[in-house]
Design an enzyme around this catalytic site. Structure first.
Site, PDB file in Angstrom:
ATOM      1  N   HIS A   1     -23.048 -30.150  41.584  1.00 38.09           N
ATOM      2  CA  HIS A   1     -22.790 -29.091  40.603  1.00 38.09           C
ATOM      3  C   HIS A   1     -23.610 -27.845  40.924  1.00 38.09           C
ATOM      4  O   HIS A   1     -23.114 -26.720  40.899  1.00 38.09           O
ATOM      5  CB  HIS A   1     -23.109 -29.594  39.195  1.00 38.09           C
ATOM      6  CG  HIS A   1     -22.719 -28.643  38.108  1.00 38.09           C
ATOM      7  ND1 HIS A   1     -23.635 -27.860  37.455  1.00 38.09           N
ATOM      8  CD2 HIS A   1     -21.508 -28.318  37.600  1.00 38.09           C
ATOM      9  CE1 HIS A   1     -22.996 -27.116  36.565  1.00 38.09           C
ATOM     10  NE2 HIS A   1     -21.705 -27.373  36.630  1.00 38.09           N
TER      11      HIS A   1
ATOM     12  N   HIS B   1     -17.606 -21.313  38.026  1.00 39.36           N
ATOM     13  CA  HIS B   1     -17.616 -20.983  36.599  1.00 39.36           C
ATOM     14  C   HIS B   1     -17.012 -19.600  36.378  1.00 39.36           C
ATOM     15  O   HIS B   1     -16.703 -18.900  37.326  1.00 39.36           O
ATOM     16  CB  HIS B   1     -19.044 -21.014  36.056  1.00 39.36           C
ATOM     17  CG  HIS B   1     -19.648 -22.379  36.136  1.00 39.36           C
ATOM     18  ND1 HIS B   1     -20.544 -22.744  37.101  1.00 39.36           N
ATOM     19  CD2 HIS B   1     -19.434 -23.483  35.374  1.00 39.36           C
ATOM     20  CE1 HIS B   1     -20.880 -24.012  36.930  1.00 39.36           C
ATOM     21  NE2 HIS B   1     -20.215 -24.491  35.895  1.00 39.36           N
TER      22      HIS B   1
ATOM     23  N   HIS C   1     -14.330 -29.100  37.392  1.00 34.44           N
ATOM     24  CA  HIS C   1     -15.056 -30.139  36.649  1.00 34.44           C
ATOM     25  C   HIS C   1     -14.219 -31.407  36.493  1.00 34.44           C
ATOM     26  O   HIS C   1     -14.760 -32.505  36.425  1.00 34.44           O
ATOM     27  CB  HIS C   1     -15.535 -29.594  35.303  1.00 34.44           C
ATOM     28  CG  HIS C   1     -16.611 -28.549  35.451  1.00 34.44           C
ATOM     29  ND1 HIS C   1     -16.324 -27.214  35.606  1.00 34.44           N
ATOM     30  CD2 HIS C   1     -17.962 -28.650  35.527  1.00 34.44           C
ATOM     31  CE1 HIS C   1     -17.466 -26.535  35.738  1.00 34.44           C
ATOM     32  NE2 HIS C   1     -18.469 -27.375  35.694  1.00 34.44           N
TER      33      HIS C   1
ATOM     34  N   HIS D   1     -18.341 -24.645  25.364  1.00 32.51           N
ATOM     35  CA  HIS D   1     -18.924 -25.258  26.562  1.00 32.51           C
ATOM     36  C   HIS D   1     -20.333 -24.733  26.844  1.00 32.51           C
ATOM     37  O   HIS D   1     -21.293 -25.492  26.932  1.00 32.51           O
ATOM     38  CB  HIS D   1     -18.007 -25.054  27.778  1.00 32.51           C
ATOM     39  CG  HIS D   1     -18.721 -25.260  29.072  1.00 32.51           C
ATOM     40  ND1 HIS D   1     -19.194 -24.227  29.833  1.00 32.51           N
ATOM     41  CD2 HIS D   1     -19.117 -26.390  29.690  1.00 32.51           C
ATOM     42  CE1 HIS D   1     -19.832 -24.726  30.882  1.00 32.51           C
ATOM     43  NE2 HIS D   1     -19.793 -26.034  30.828  1.00 32.51           N
TER      44      HIS D   1
ATOM     45  N   HIS E   1     -24.144 -26.559  26.086  1.00 35.83           N
ATOM     46  CA  HIS E   1     -25.156 -26.669  27.147  1.00 35.83           C
ATOM     47  C   HIS E   1     -26.512 -26.161  26.630  1.00 35.83           C
ATOM     48  O   HIS E   1     -27.540 -26.814  26.788  1.00 35.83           O
ATOM     49  CB  HIS E   1     -24.762 -25.807  28.353  1.00 35.83           C
ATOM     50  CG  HIS E   1     -23.986 -26.550  29.402  1.00 35.83           C
ATOM     51  ND1 HIS E   1     -24.568 -27.422  30.281  1.00 35.83           N
ATOM     52  CD2 HIS E   1     -22.666 -26.520  29.721  1.00 35.83           C
ATOM     53  CE1 HIS E   1     -23.639 -27.912  31.096  1.00 35.83           C
ATOM     54  NE2 HIS E   1     -22.480 -27.383  30.776  1.00 35.83           N
TER      55      HIS E   1
ATOM     56  N   PHE F   1     -27.164 -23.805  34.811  1.00 34.71           N
ATOM     57  CA  PHE F   1     -26.154 -24.480  35.625  1.00 34.71           C
ATOM     58  C   PHE F   1     -26.755 -25.301  36.759  1.00 34.71           C
ATOM     59  O   PHE F   1     -26.315 -26.396  37.046  1.00 34.71           O
ATOM     60  CB  PHE F   1     -25.175 -23.466  36.213  1.00 34.71           C
ATOM     61  CG  PHE F   1     -24.154 -22.993  35.219  1.00 34.71           C
ATOM     62  CD1 PHE F   1     -23.652 -23.850  34.258  1.00 34.71           C
ATOM     63  CD2 PHE F   1     -23.695 -21.692  35.243  1.00 34.71           C
ATOM     64  CE1 PHE F   1     -22.703 -23.420  33.332  1.00 34.71           C
ATOM     65  CE2 PHE F   1     -22.753 -21.249  34.334  1.00 34.71           C
ATOM     66  CZ  PHE F   1     -22.259 -22.110  33.375  1.00 34.71           C
TER      67      PHE F   1
ATOM     68  N   HIS G   1     -18.767 -32.747  29.622  1.00 34.73           N
ATOM     69  CA  HIS G   1     -17.631 -32.227  30.385  1.00 34.73           C
ATOM     70  C   HIS G   1     -16.376 -33.061  30.238  1.00 34.73           C
ATOM     71  O   HIS G   1     -15.263 -32.559  30.419  1.00 34.73           O
ATOM     72  CB  HIS G   1     -18.008 -32.027  31.855  1.00 34.73           C
ATOM     73  CG  HIS G   1     -18.491 -30.630  32.059  1.00 34.73           C
ATOM     74  ND1 HIS G   1     -17.623 -29.571  32.207  1.00 34.73           N
ATOM     75  CD2 HIS G   1     -19.732 -30.110  32.028  1.00 34.73           C
ATOM     76  CE1 HIS G   1     -18.320 -28.458  32.284  1.00 34.73           C
ATOM     77  NE2 HIS G   1     -19.609 -28.742  32.182  1.00 34.73           N
TER      78      HIS G   1
END
Ligand code: C2O
Length: 520
Positions: A153, A178, A187, A310, A314, A331, A344
């Site tokens: 990721h 992203h 994802h 989303h 996070h 991230f 996710h």
């Protein structure tokens, strides 16, 4: 916006919110430009007035692992300085998705279940804990180890791969999955291989990841299976103040923190979900801006769900003691937290759900540039697999489905409603300049308000009126969140503390474009 009366101008106010810039001792600035244009739902992507030139056929090919470079985008305090995967010695280990399917068992559908429901299934919990532990126990050099998986990721989001290896270096034009149309498919594929690895490690090819059903009242807490500190699902770098029974704030704002003053309620979260799912009625609004070969990611803008909830979830999970809300709040570090995959999984489920909602344009992009774009992953047998977006549009192709759960936010009850009292002709509007009188760039150091006149022409039934805010400049690494309110009618209703009164707001859609300025 369609419900605005054409004789009443709308005001837009923005609230700057930001975190932790104090550590650099610098002032945070942000510029906003505002455009209003008619976007029809049927508009083809090629008509995007802000689209950049395309290189090659427009698709972004799966990266070559060998082109991975140490990322310059990792902050100095990061625990890792390199996100690159191990390189296989033997090229026969590279296969296509079709070949991968011949080596894996996808015959029986795996069913992903809500994380709050598996509490009643100790056997499942033991399996999940065992699988994650087994991954953590693999040597770091193994591409299927938990550490390597988390780094996957990081590499795709921190500029480790060049977008087009034959043209750019990673520093010139890094690949970013992203803030645009690669977000959902990347994802999905990532979780697919992660799930297959877990299944292989515990000898159960039908093992399925749980999903954190934060959009359902029963799932609006951090799932307890992740917060028991003796299991492999626990993670140290989290906001412990947000462990159950604290309710998740789907529109969480780090700066306002938990003192936003609004009672986080089920109703509030369902309103947010309604807005993000139901008002995003085109692929671009839901999935984000198109990102073609040669485009720079700094011109991108994420879709509705990517931005909220989303990103906000996070941030809500991440440790506020860490410089940038690590691990979930940044991230590069997010996937080091086992809860990432359940988070996710729900985001992925919402993509599937969105396509079933009524509306002619709630469909995947049809552009070949999107369908042919792809990614590179290791599979559960340590083969390197190159995959394309077109193969992941239906989760059944990947051998899994989601357990049906009730999506309460679909209901019209959660639609933002204009307050009728303020729509009367003698309502007082605040003194604010018009958009033409406003000097740009605006520095968002306080609330800014101005009038944007609606176009004379009313949108047709198949058209959306879209408020486009572009050329937003901010410092990289740091997440920036600001709120835009349409028809803030000057009664001080639109402050952070009363934001939960969504009835105060008119429905709106915002497409954000970000331009990064690197910290010096
Ligand atoms: Cu790739 Cu939730 O971030």
């Amino acid at each position: 916006m369609a419900t605005l009366s054409p004789t009443i101008p709308s005001t837009v106010s923005s609230f700057p919110t930001h975190e932790r810039l104090g550590m650099f001792g610098r002032l945070y600035t942000l510029s906003v430009l505002l455009y209003l244009f008619m976007g029809t739902s049927a508009r083809t992507l090629g008509n995007d007035p802000f689209e950049l030139p395309i290189l090659g056929d427009g698709s972004i090919p799966p990266p070559e692992l060998i082109t991975c470079q140490n990322s310059a985008q990792l902050p100095s305090w990061a625990k890792l300085n390199n996100c690159c995967p191990p390189i296989p010695e033997n090229s026969s280990k590279m296969i296509t998705f079709k070949e991968h399917l011949n080596t894996t068992d996808n015959t029986k559908l795996r069913v992903r279940q809500p994380a709050h429901e598996v509490v009643k299934d100790p056997e499942f919990i033991r399996k999940l804990e065992r699988a994650i532990q087994a991954m953590k126990d693999l040597p770091d050099s193994d591409p299927r180890s938990f550490k390597q998986q988390a780094k996957v990721h990081c590499a795709y989001c921190s500029g480790a791969y060049p977008q087009l290896p034959w043209i750019y270096s990673a520093a010139d034009n890094p690949l970013q999955i992203h803030y645009g149309w690669l977000f959902f498919p990347f994802h999905r594929w990532y979780l697919y291989f992660f799930e297959k690895m877990l299944g292989k490690l515990i000898g159960d090819p039908y093992f399925a990841l749980p999903f954190w059903n934060w959009d359902h009242p029963d799932g609006m807490q951090m799932p307890r299976i992740f917060t028991d500190n003796v299991t492999s699902l626990f993670h140290k770098f989290r906001n412990t103040g947000h462990f159950a029974p604290t309710m998740v704030d789907l529109n969480y704002d780090e700066e306002a923190g938990d003192d936003a003053g609004h009672q986080i309620s089920i109703k509030y979260n369902l309103h947010i979900m309604h807005r993000q799912m139901m008002y995003a009625n085109t692929p671009e609004l839901f999935m984000g801006r198109c990102y073609r070969a040669g485009n720079e990611w700094s011109r991108l803008g994420g879709g509705s769900i990517e931005n909220v909830p989303h990103n906000t979830v996070h941030d809500w999970v991440g440790d506020p003691e860490m410089p940038n809300g690590e691990d979930m709040g940044a991230f590069y570090s997010a996937a080091f937290d086992p809860i990432f995959y359940a988070h996710h999984s729900n985001v992925d489920r919402l993509w599937s759900v969105w396509k079933t909602l009524p509306g002619k344009f709630r469909k995947d992009f049809t552009s070949k540039d999107w369908l042919d774009s792809g990614f590179t992953f290791y599979d559960e047998n340590s083969n390197v697999v190159k995959v394309t977006i077109r193969d992941c549009l239906d989760t059944k192709n990947l051998g899994y489905i989601y357990k049906d759960v009730e999506n309460l936010w679909v209901s019209e009850d959660f639609k933002p409603k204009p307050r009728l009292a303020l729509k009367t002709s003698n309502a007082k509007f605040p003194a604010a300049p018009t958009i033409d009188e406003t000097k740009f760039p605006l520095v968002l150091d306080s609330t800014k308000k101005f009038y944007v006149m609606r176009p004379k022409q009313k949108p047709k039934a198949n058209e959306n009126l879209i408020l486009l805010i572009e050329d937003i400049e901010f410092l990289s690494f740091f997440r920036v969140k600001f709120d835009v309110f349409v028809n803030d009618e000057g009664d001080k209703s639109c402050t952070r503390t009363t934001q939960s009164l969504l009835e105060a707001l008119q429905p709106f859609q915002v497409v954000k474009l970000g331009k990064q300025k690197n910290p010096v």
